[in-house]
Design a protein around this motif. Sequence first.
Motif, PDB file in Angstrom:
ATOM      1  N   SER A 151      44.388  35.895  35.694  1.00 32.82           N
ATOM      2  CA  SER A 151      44.086  33.743  35.638  1.00 32.82           C
ATOM      3  C   SER A 151      43.711  33.581  34.595  1.00 32.82           C
ATOM      4  O   SER A 151      42.480  34.224  33.687  1.00 32.82           O
ATOM      5  CB  SER A 151      42.256  33.990  37.406  1.00 32.82           C
ATOM      6  OG  SER A 151      42.758  32.499  36.828  1.00 32.82           O
ATOM      7  N   ASP A 152      43.851  32.730  34.087  1.00 29.02           N
ATOM      8  CA  ASP A 152      43.200  31.640  32.786  1.00 29.02           C
ATOM      9  C   ASP A 152      41.379  31.299  33.124  1.00 29.02           C
ATOM     10  O   ASP A 152      41.322  30.947  32.206  1.00 29.02           O
ATOM     11  CB  ASP A 152      44.170  30.644  32.863  1.00 29.02           C
ATOM     12  CG  ASP A 152      43.607  29.967  33.729  1.00 29.02           C
ATOM     13  OD1 ASP A 152      43.523  29.477  34.301  1.00 29.02           O
ATOM     14  OD2 ASP A 152      44.201  28.466  33.310  1.00 29.02           O
ATOM     15  N   ARG A 195      52.214  26.536  34.689  1.00 24.27           N
ATOM     16  CA  ARG A 195      50.777  27.678  35.182  1.00 24.27           C
ATOM     17  C   ARG A 195      50.558  28.593  33.859  1.00 24.27           C
ATOM     18  O   ARG A 195      51.238  29.133  33.233  1.00 24.27           O
ATOM     19  CB  ARG A 195      51.769  28.445  36.789  1.00 24.27           C
ATOM     20  CG  ARG A 195      50.289  29.480  36.793  1.00 24.27           C
ATOM     21  CD  ARG A 195      51.039  29.832  38.155  1.00 24.27           C
ATOM     22  NE  ARG A 195      49.220  30.930  38.949  1.00 24.27           N
ATOM     23  CZ  ARG A 195      49.640  31.591  39.985  1.00 24.27           C
ATOM     24  NH1 ARG A 195      50.767  31.996  40.405  1.00 24.27           N
ATOM     25  NH2 ARG A 195      48.673  32.579  40.396  1.00 24.27           N
ATOM     26  N   ARG A 196      49.506  28.807  33.843  1.00 18.19           N
ATOM     27  CA  ARG A 196      48.859  29.648  32.703  1.00 18.19           C
ATOM     28  C   ARG A 196      47.796  30.691  33.377  1.00 18.19           C
ATOM     29  O   ARG A 196      47.393  30.906  34.797  1.00 18.19           O
ATOM     30  CB  ARG A 196      48.166  28.656  31.977  1.00 18.19           C
ATOM     31  CG  ARG A 196      48.415  26.869  31.595  1.00 18.19           C
ATOM     32  CD  ARG A 196      47.908  26.556  30.378  1.00 18.19           C
ATOM     33  NE  ARG A 196      46.039  27.040  31.206  1.00 18.19           N
ATOM     34  CZ  ARG A 196      44.662  25.966  30.365  1.00 18.19           C
ATOM     35  NH1 ARG A 196      45.243  25.884  29.339  1.00 18.19           N
ATOM     36  NH2 ARG A 196      43.525  25.792  30.861  1.00 18.19           N
ATOM     37  N   PHE A 197      48.408  31.860  32.129  1.00 23.24           N
ATOM     38  CA  PHE A 197      48.214  33.530  32.829  1.00 23.24           C
ATOM     39  C   PHE A 197      47.040  33.447  31.489  1.00 23.24           C
ATOM     40  O   PHE A 197      47.287  32.697  30.076  1.00 23.24           O
ATOM     41  CB  PHE A 197      48.918  34.168  33.205  1.00 23.24           C
ATOM     42  CG  PHE A 197      49.279  33.530  34.013  1.00 23.24           C
ATOM     43  CD1 PHE A 197      49.063  33.669  35.305  1.00 23.24           C
ATOM     44  CD2 PHE A 197      50.638  33.151  34.355  1.00 23.24           C
ATOM     45  CE1 PHE A 197      50.751  33.869  36.776  1.00 23.24           C
ATOM     46  CE2 PHE A 197      51.648  32.428  35.192  1.00 23.24           C
ATOM     47  CZ  PHE A 197      50.874  32.996  36.526  1.00 23.24           C
ATOM     48  N   LEU A 198      46.197  34.801  31.559  1.00 14.76           N
ATOM     49  CA  LEU A 198      45.150  35.314  30.271  1.00 14.76           C
ATOM     50  C   LEU A 198      46.310  36.073  30.867  1.00 14.76           C
ATOM     51  O   LEU A 198      46.103  37.235  31.354  1.00 14.76           O
ATOM     52  CB  LEU A 198      44.413  35.228  30.805  1.00 14.76           C
ATOM     53  CG  LEU A 198      43.323  36.443  29.868  1.00 14.76           C
ATOM     54  CD1 LEU A 198      43.694  35.949  28.387  1.00 14.76           C
ATOM     55  CD2 LEU A 198      41.440  36.999  30.615  1.00 14.76           C
ATOM     56  N   VAL A 199      46.663  37.158  29.142  1.00 16.96           N
ATOM     57  CA  VAL A 199      47.337  38.808  29.107  1.00 16.96           C
ATOM     58  C   VAL A 199      46.444  39.141  28.367  1.00 16.96           C
ATOM     59  O   VAL A 199      45.847  38.693  26.939  1.00 16.96           O
ATOM     60  CB  VAL A 199      48.881  37.806  28.309  1.00 16.96           C
ATOM     61  CG1 VAL A 199      49.163  39.637  27.553  1.00 16.96           C
ATOM     62  CG2 VAL A 199      49.260  37.307  28.970  1.00 16.96           C
ATOM     63  N   ARG A 200      45.484  39.869  28.270  1.00 16.31           N
ATOM     64  CA  ARG A 200      44.640  41.113  27.724  1.00 16.31           C
ATOM     65  C   ARG A 200      46.360  42.232  27.070  1.00 16.31           C
ATOM     66  O   ARG A 200      46.561  42.576  28.054  1.00 16.31           O
ATOM     67  CB  ARG A 200      44.099  41.461  28.469  1.00 16.31           C
ATOM     68  CG  ARG A 200      42.890  40.715  28.766  1.00 16.31           C
ATOM     69  CD  ARG A 200      41.196  41.190  29.303  1.00 16.31           C
ATOM     70  NE  ARG A 200      40.944  41.160  27.817  1.00 16.31           N
ATOM     71  CZ  ARG A 200      39.748  41.824  27.409  1.00 16.31           C
ATOM     72  NH1 ARG A 200      38.574  42.033  28.357  1.00 16.31           N
ATOM     73  NH2 ARG A 200      39.183  41.452  26.247  1.00 16.31           N
ATOM     74  N   ASP A 208      45.144  27.194  25.669  1.00 13.81           N
ATOM     75  CA  ASP A 208      46.041  27.317  25.251  1.00 13.81           C
ATOM     76  C   ASP A 208      46.029  28.207  24.540  1.00 13.81           C
ATOM     77  O   ASP A 208      45.700  28.560  23.305  1.00 13.81           O
ATOM     78  CB  ASP A 208      47.234  26.978  25.408  1.00 13.81           C
ATOM     79  CG  ASP A 208      47.740  26.577  26.936  1.00 13.81           C
ATOM     80  OD1 ASP A 208      47.523  26.605  28.139  1.00 13.81           O
ATOM     81  OD2 ASP A 208      49.327  25.892  27.226  1.00 13.81           O
ATOM     82  N   GLY A 209      46.315  29.343  24.047  1.00 15.53           N
ATOM     83  CA  GLY A 209      46.330  30.198  22.468  1.00 15.53           C
ATOM     84  C   GLY A 209      45.137  31.198  22.827  1.00 15.53           C
ATOM     85  O   GLY A 209      44.997  31.946  24.364  1.00 15.53           O
ATOM     86  N   ALA A 231      48.533  31.267  28.198  1.00 19.31           N
ATOM     87  CA  ALA A 231      50.137  31.116  27.829  1.00 19.31           C
ATOM     88  C   ALA A 231      50.091  30.878  28.978  1.00 19.31           C
ATOM     89  O   ALA A 231      49.989  31.476  29.836  1.00 19.31           O
ATOM     90  CB  ALA A 231      50.364  32.389  26.960  1.00 19.31           C
ATOM     91  N   PRO A 232      51.264  29.873  29.673  1.00 23.70           N
ATOM     92  CA  PRO A 232      51.626  28.842  29.834  1.00 23.70           C
ATOM     93  C   PRO A 232      52.660  30.005  30.559  1.00 23.70           C
ATOM     94  O   PRO A 232      53.818  30.673  29.888  1.00 23.70           O
ATOM     95  CB  PRO A 232      52.627  27.746  30.001  1.00 23.70           C
ATOM     96  CG  PRO A 232      52.664  28.084  28.561  1.00 23.70           C
ATOM     97  CD  PRO A 232      51.595  29.157  27.762  1.00 23.70           C
TER      98      PRO A 232
END
Length: 395
Positions: free
Chosen positions: A149-150, A121-126, A271-272, A42-43
């Motif tokens: 980080s994505d 800026r995009r990130f990975l959310v677990r 994204d997504g 997600a951004p």
Amino acid sequence: MTQQYAQRTAVRTNAEGARNATLEDLATILQTQQERKLDVIAPASALDMRDGNLVIRGVEPHIQPTGVVNVDGTYRPTDVADEGFADKLKIPTQYLRRLRAEHLPLYDLNVNGWLEQEPERRFLVRALRSDAAAPGGEPGEGVARAFLSDSYRLIDNFDLLLAALDGIRQSGHAAQVTGCDLTDRRMYVRVESDEVAVQARELLKGYRSPYTGQTGDELPLISAGFVIRNSEVGAGAFTITPRAVVQVCTNGLTMTEDVMREVHLGGKQDDGVIQWSGATQSKVLELITAKTTDAVRTFLSRDFVEGKLRGIEAAAGRPVANPTQTIEHVTKKLNISGPVKDRILAHFIQGRQITAGGVMQAITAAAQQIPNADASYDLEALALPALRAAAAYAA
């Protein structure tokens, strides 16, 4: 077989973790987690911190065989996720922890302020989805496990465990899983061999187990083994590290200089919700299976263990003239804290092996008694550096 001497007690630490668990218990926990996992790219513009919780909004629902999964919702960060916010947004970690404990509004302002600086800026959310719905019918509060980080490549514990077990099976070696740990940060799976046990009379001369009272002279055997470690949340690479086990006390000697490693880095994701292709995931797991097979053939061999012992025994036999000063020197050099230092000294005295090898045994014995699996592993990994430090100090 070392297991008969083990003094460990299996403990379920929380809904997501365990200490000294069986392989079956670990598999059950991981399978339950798999059903709740949600990995979202997600951004920053879709992320917001409210009352210390991460809010995701504007991400398309995800359709899977069990139904539609709503991604938007509220997620309570773990300590690991907070460390991710600090790292990715360049906020001092200790400062962010203090804000969470003492001033949540200021915590929100800091995180949101830096997210707003780079909205694209995009990130990975677990995350883990909640099993329950909120009173208004909206998704219940989930858990934000990590903020990464994505380009972080996912190697999930459950898939990795199955691939590693397949690697052990393919090796043809009669190795066994003797214990497992699962924390918010990492998974640990300890593997030992019934077939490879070597004599270590010089190393264990005069040593007495603090658990059974049996001496190393009575049972001078060390078994070959290794530990598999993985993090799903950015707390280290997938590794396989050789680990010899002293049968008289089940102290584990981790040999970190021979580690096999696979880092979690990959290409940028869209994204997504993340869905790996079958081919991509298959290649990753095939590599893990192959590495595990290599580890069995390399680490579970008599030549490997005997070669390591020859390199250890000379330093291990060096007498320690002043135990208190030696333990003080070694723990200070290795940055070991006061309470753990005291426990190490107590184990050194109980072990009755007044040598540098006795210091090593005291470190590994103390590691077994630490409830936190991450801290236990980190301490055990210091056993060989402690041996070298003690031998140098005694010279």
